[in-house]
Design a protein around this motif. Structure first.
Motif, PDB file in Angstrom:
ATOM      1  N   GLU A  50       0.864  -1.181   0.000  1.00 56.72           N
ATOM      2  CA  GLU A  50       0.000   0.000   0.000  1.00 56.72           C
ATOM      3  C   GLU A  50       0.896   1.224   0.000  1.00 56.72           C
ATOM      4  O   GLU A  50       1.827   1.339   0.793  1.00 56.72           O
ATOM      5  CB  GLU A  50      -0.911   0.017   1.229  1.00 56.72           C
ATOM      6  CG  GLU A  50      -1.875   1.191   1.209  1.00 56.72           C
ATOM      7  CD  GLU A  50      -2.850   1.182   2.369  1.00 56.72           C
ATOM      8  OE1 GLU A  50      -2.563   1.874   3.365  1.00 56.72           O
ATOM      9  OE2 GLU A  50      -3.874   0.492   2.279  1.00 56.72           O
ATOM     10  N   LYS A  51       0.618   2.160  -0.897  1.00 56.34           N
ATOM     11  CA  LYS A  51       1.494   3.313  -1.096  1.00 56.34           C
ATOM     12  C   LYS A  51       0.760   4.591  -0.700  1.00 56.34           C
ATOM     13  O   LYS A  51      -0.256   4.921  -1.312  1.00 56.34           O
ATOM     14  CB  LYS A  51       1.926   3.361  -2.563  1.00 56.34           C
ATOM     15  CG  LYS A  51       2.642   2.082  -3.004  1.00 56.34           C
ATOM     16  CD  LYS A  51       2.804   1.984  -4.507  1.00 56.34           C
ATOM     17  CE  LYS A  51       1.597   1.409  -5.203  1.00 56.34           C
ATOM     18  NZ  LYS A  51       1.524  -0.058  -5.136  1.00 56.34           N
TER      19      LYS A  51
ATOM     20  N   PRO B  52       7.962   1.320  -7.407  1.00 45.49           N
ATOM     21  CA  PRO B  52       8.792   2.229  -6.620  1.00 45.49           C
ATOM     22  C   PRO B  52       9.841   2.933  -7.471  1.00 45.49           C
ATOM     23  O   PRO B  52      10.251   2.417  -8.516  1.00 45.49           O
ATOM     24  CB  PRO B  52       9.469   1.288  -5.603  1.00 45.49           C
ATOM     25  CG  PRO B  52       9.488  -0.041  -6.273  1.00 45.49           C
ATOM     26  CD  PRO B  52       8.227  -0.087  -7.090  1.00 45.49           C
ATOM     27  N   ALA B  53      10.252   4.106  -7.006  1.00 47.16           N
ATOM     28  CA  ALA B  53      11.396   4.772  -7.633  1.00 47.16           C
ATOM     29  C   ALA B  53      12.660   4.008  -7.275  1.00 47.16           C
ATOM     30  O   ALA B  53      13.543   3.792  -8.106  1.00 47.16           O
ATOM     31  CB  ALA B  53      11.500   6.219  -7.157  1.00 47.16           C
ATOM     32  N   SER B  54      12.726   3.560  -6.006  1.00 49.34           N
ATOM     33  CA  SER B  54      13.930   2.883  -5.521  1.00 49.34           C
ATOM     34  C   SER B  54      13.587   2.049  -4.292  1.00 49.34           C
ATOM     35  O   SER B  54      12.501   2.172  -3.722  1.00 49.34           O
ATOM     36  CB  SER B  54      14.997   3.913  -5.150  1.00 49.34           C
ATOM     37  OG  SER B  54      14.546   4.752  -4.090  1.00 49.34           O
TER      38      SER B  54
ATOM     39  N   ASP C 293      10.744   3.414  -1.784  1.00 52.20           N
ATOM     40  CA  ASP C 293      10.367   4.821  -1.922  1.00 52.20           C
ATOM     41  C   ASP C 293       9.529   4.966  -3.187  1.00 52.20           C
ATOM     42  O   ASP C 293      10.011   4.725  -4.295  1.00 52.20           O
ATOM     43  CB  ASP C 293      11.614   5.703  -2.006  1.00 52.20           C
ATOM     44  CG  ASP C 293      11.279   7.166  -2.250  1.00 52.20           C
ATOM     45  OD1 ASP C 293      10.123   7.558  -2.011  1.00 52.20           O
ATOM     46  OD2 ASP C 293      12.178   7.925  -2.682  1.00 52.20           O
ATOM     47  N   PHE C 294       8.265   5.324  -3.015  1.00 51.26           N
ATOM     48  CA  PHE C 294       7.353   5.504  -4.150  1.00 51.26           C
ATOM     49  C   PHE C 294       7.196   6.981  -4.519  1.00 51.26           C
ATOM     50  O   PHE C 294       6.289   7.345  -5.260  1.00 51.26           O
ATOM     51  CB  PHE C 294       5.989   4.903  -3.832  1.00 51.26           C
ATOM     52  CG  PHE C 294       5.990   3.413  -3.741  1.00 51.26           C
ATOM     53  CD1 PHE C 294       5.775   2.626  -4.863  1.00 51.26           C
ATOM     54  CD2 PHE C 294       6.245   2.777  -2.535  1.00 51.26           C
ATOM     55  CE1 PHE C 294       5.792   1.245  -4.790  1.00 51.26           C
ATOM     56  CE2 PHE C 294       6.262   1.385  -2.445  1.00 51.26           C
ATOM     57  CZ  PHE C 294       6.039   0.621  -3.574  1.00 51.26           C
ATOM     58  N   GLY C 295       8.085   7.805  -3.988  1.00 56.61           N
ATOM     59  CA  GLY C 295       8.004   9.237  -4.237  1.00 56.61           C
ATOM     60  C   GLY C 295       7.790  10.028  -2.967  1.00 56.61           C
ATOM     61  O   GLY C 295       7.965  11.240  -2.938  1.00 56.61           O
ATOM     62  N   GLU C 296       7.440   9.313  -1.876  1.00 53.54           N
ATOM     63  CA  GLU C 296       7.156  10.025  -0.616  1.00 53.54           C
ATOM     64  C   GLU C 296       8.405  10.613   0.018  1.00 53.54           C
ATOM     65  O   GLU C 296       8.333  11.518   0.841  1.00 53.54           O
ATOM     66  CB  GLU C 296       6.428   9.100   0.370  1.00 53.54           C
ATOM     67  CG  GLU C 296       7.265   7.962   0.932  1.00 53.54           C
ATOM     68  CD  GLU C 296       7.195   6.694   0.120  1.00 53.54           C
ATOM     69  OE1 GLU C 296       7.326   5.607   0.718  1.00 53.54           O
ATOM     70  OE2 GLU C 296       7.008   6.783  -1.113  1.00 53.54           O
ATOM     71  N   SER C 297       9.587  10.095  -0.355  1.00 51.42           N
ATOM     72  CA  SER C 297      10.836  10.641   0.173  1.00 51.42           C
ATOM     73  C   SER C 297      11.599  11.449  -0.864  1.00 51.42           C
ATOM     74  O   SER C 297      12.592  12.094  -0.547  1.00 51.42           O
ATOM     75  CB  SER C 297      11.743   9.494   0.667  1.00 51.42           C
ATOM     76  OG  SER C 297      11.099   8.751   1.677  1.00 51.42           O
ATOM     77  N   ALA C 298      11.156  11.405  -2.109  1.00 49.96           N
ATOM     78  CA  ALA C 298      11.869  12.063  -3.200  1.00 49.96           C
ATOM     79  C   ALA C 298      11.772  13.579  -3.090  1.00 49.96           C
ATOM     80  O   ALA C 298      10.835  14.113  -2.492  1.00 49.96           O
ATOM     81  CB  ALA C 298      11.294  11.603  -4.535  1.00 49.96           C
TER      82      ALA C 298
END
Length: 552
Positions: free
Chosen positions: A160-161, A174-176, A193-198
């Motif tokens: 769940e993202k 995920p990005a990474s 990391d699905f973008g929430e930390s990017a």
């Protein structure tokens, strides 16, 4: 670790690569560029009329599966000439970047830069960054790490993202990801990391596309269809496709995107319909078309893909393509046209054409511009989008040749002293302040703003081989070989000619290393091209003259 390379007869030694003719290679049964037609170059019209199972998977096998000793590059071992000394160094550096999860290699970290004080997220496995590493291992006959990576990222897709209180689409990749080792409990944990930390909190649109493209490359290289046919992989593909094929308010077949959703992951004015995403979208659709099973669920998506590919190829070839004639036509456009008979369909104001493009555009050559949306055309050159357009056959054969002509005609601007500019030209002064929000990393001729990225060497080389122009690739590789190892494999270079190591560039950047290896292996054994290239589908009739497509 062994670094000595054996000298044996090669599959296809091309010491005289200037005389290299791709059409001759296509006739040889041992190479799998053309012989895969029954698998993934089937006509869209065939599929839309008679959706059927693959006749014979034997036609898919690629010589990339040939295996050598773990430390000895198989590709170099097949060549009849001494490899460049950088090759062994590159393999050593690539292996040092391997990441293990419970004893199994699952990817490569973005950079192994021990001199850098700030690690940030360079110690993570990025989906897009791993692609050239994966291709290098596949070409070297080491597919297990690629299989492990595909399965691990597929597992992460099922999480769940959430970003703040908002839930992302189920199909988002995920990005990474990062592997945390707990030496006390002797446990490994995955963190994605699905973008929430990017930076900017933007989800990566390209990750899912690269995943599908890599799944096809793995299948093509190994001849193993069993992974792609697992229920998990089939579902993963369908979830990615459901995200990007969903219906909404769009009037175009292209994908609407936020800034920073791809390799250019910071604000650079690519919001809208960036060429990089559209080319990857097109290629991933074609790859999925070949990989999806023809069961009830698969057939529904295959039909949707066929329709989208027809619309997308027409749109891109018609409205994103720019050459001398079309530039002249846009320059003479009338504005404020109404009704379906309009020639200037997007109401582009001719005065908005930047001055530089008139001098940049040669009489012979052309390219897909950066972005097209209402009253806006981004005339910048973006290397990744144009190379992927060639590899996926989004570009017609004529357009592919024209892109190569442009690179030759504008070598100093697009390649300079280090291949190749990620974008051209750089934006500066007031425009830089407005477009990037005064981004200190994307100053003129740096990073994504006109910086030179060695990783793009593999895409350039693949495009050169597909268009029968390997001499361009050899020239670019020789430029890279004069600097990369000496400079400790930087992430990017700065300056108009790419002469300076980037001001914030990480050293021992993994995809710079892998991009070089993939370029070398493809040039030495062009049959590897079959992993990353798709032949033109004759069912998608090309628009011969873009200007005629704008008239009623």
């Amino acid at each position: 670790m062994e670094s000595g390379l054996k000298k044996v007869g090669s599959y296809c030694a091309i010491a005289d690569a200037d005389d290299f003719d791709l059409s001759k290679l296509l006739d040889k049964p041992k190479l799998n560029i053309e012989r895969q037609r029954s698998f993934d170059e089937r006509s869209l019209s065939e599929l839309s009329v008679n959706i059927r199972a693959v006749d014979s998977f034997e036609n898919m096998y690629s010589p990339g599966g040939m295996r050598s000793g773990f430390d000895t590059p198989a590709s170099s071992a097949r060549n009849s000439f001494e490899p460049h000394p950088m090759v062994a160094e590159a393999w050593d550096a690539l292996r040092k970047s391997l990441v293990y999860f419970r004893g199994q290699p699952v990817g490569t970290i973005a950079a192994v830069d021990h001199a850098s004080e700030e690690v940030l997220n360079y110690d993570q496995v990025f989906v897009r960054d791993f692609v050239p590493s994966a291709l290098a291992f596949l070409m070297n006959g080491e597919p297990e790490i690629v299989k492990n990576f595909l399965l691990k990222t597929l597992y992460l897709q099922g999480w769940e993202k959430r970003i703040d209180r908002f839930k992302l689409g189920e199909g988002a990749m995920p990005a990474s990801f990062k592997v945390l080792h707990d030496p006390v409990r002797k446990m490994d944990t995955l963190i994605a990391d699905f973008g929430e930390s990017a930076i900017g909190r933007v989800a990566p649109v390209d990750s899912g596309f690269w995943w599908i493209i890599l799944l096809r490359a793995y299948t093509k290289s190994t001849g193993d269809l069993s992974l792609a046919e697992t229920p998990e992989c089939q579902k993963g593909m369908r979830l990615i496709l459901a995200l990007c094929l969903s219906e909404g308010f769009d009037t175009f077949p292209t994908l609407l995107c936020a800034d920073g959703c791809s390799m250019i992951d910071r604000r650079m004015g690519i919001y809208g319909y960036p060429i990089e995403i559209q080319a990857l979208f097109f290629m991933s659709l074609r790859c999925a078309l070949a990989l999806l099973k023809h069961d009830a669920e698969g057939k529904e998506f295959i039909e949707r893909i066929v329709k989208r590919l027809h619309a997308l190829s027409y749109h891109m070839r018609s409205y994103f393509w720019l050459d001398f004639q079309q530039l002249n036509d846009i320059y003479r456009y009338k504005t404020e046209e109404y009704s379906h008979t309009a020639v200037n369909k997007f109401n582009v104001i001719p005065d908005s054409i930047p001055d530089w493009v008139f001098d940049f555009m040669p009489t012979r050559g052309g390219y897909f511009i950066g972005n097209v949306s209402p009253a806006r055309m981004d005339f910048r050159w973006f290397a990744l989008g144009n190379c992927v357009a060639i590899l996926s056959s989004l570009a017609t054969p004529e357009q592919s040749v024209a892109i190569m002509d442009l690179i030759e005609e504008r070598w100093e601007e697009l390649v300079g002293e280090m291949p190749i500019k990620i974008s051209y030209p750089a934006i500066e002064s007031h425009e830089w302040r407005i477009v990037t929000g005064c981004d200190p990393k994307n100053t003129r001729w740096s990073y994504h703003n006109g910086g030179s990225w060695p990783v793009l060497l593999w895409l350039l080389t693949a495009a050169c081989i597909k268009t029968g122009r390997p001499q361009i690739a050899r020239r670019a590789i020789e430029l890279a070989e004069s600097r990369l190892l000496k400079d400790s494999w930087p992430e990017y270079y700065d300056g108009k000619l790419g002469r300076y190591i980037g001001k914030q560039a990480r050293k021992f950047q993994t995809w710079s290393i892998a991009g070089y290896l993939v370029a070398k292996m493809m040039l030495e054994d062009p049959s590897h091209l079959g992993m990353v290239a798709l032949e033109e589908d004759k069912a998608m009739k090309p628009v011969l003259k873009r200007s005629s497509s704008w008239t009623c």
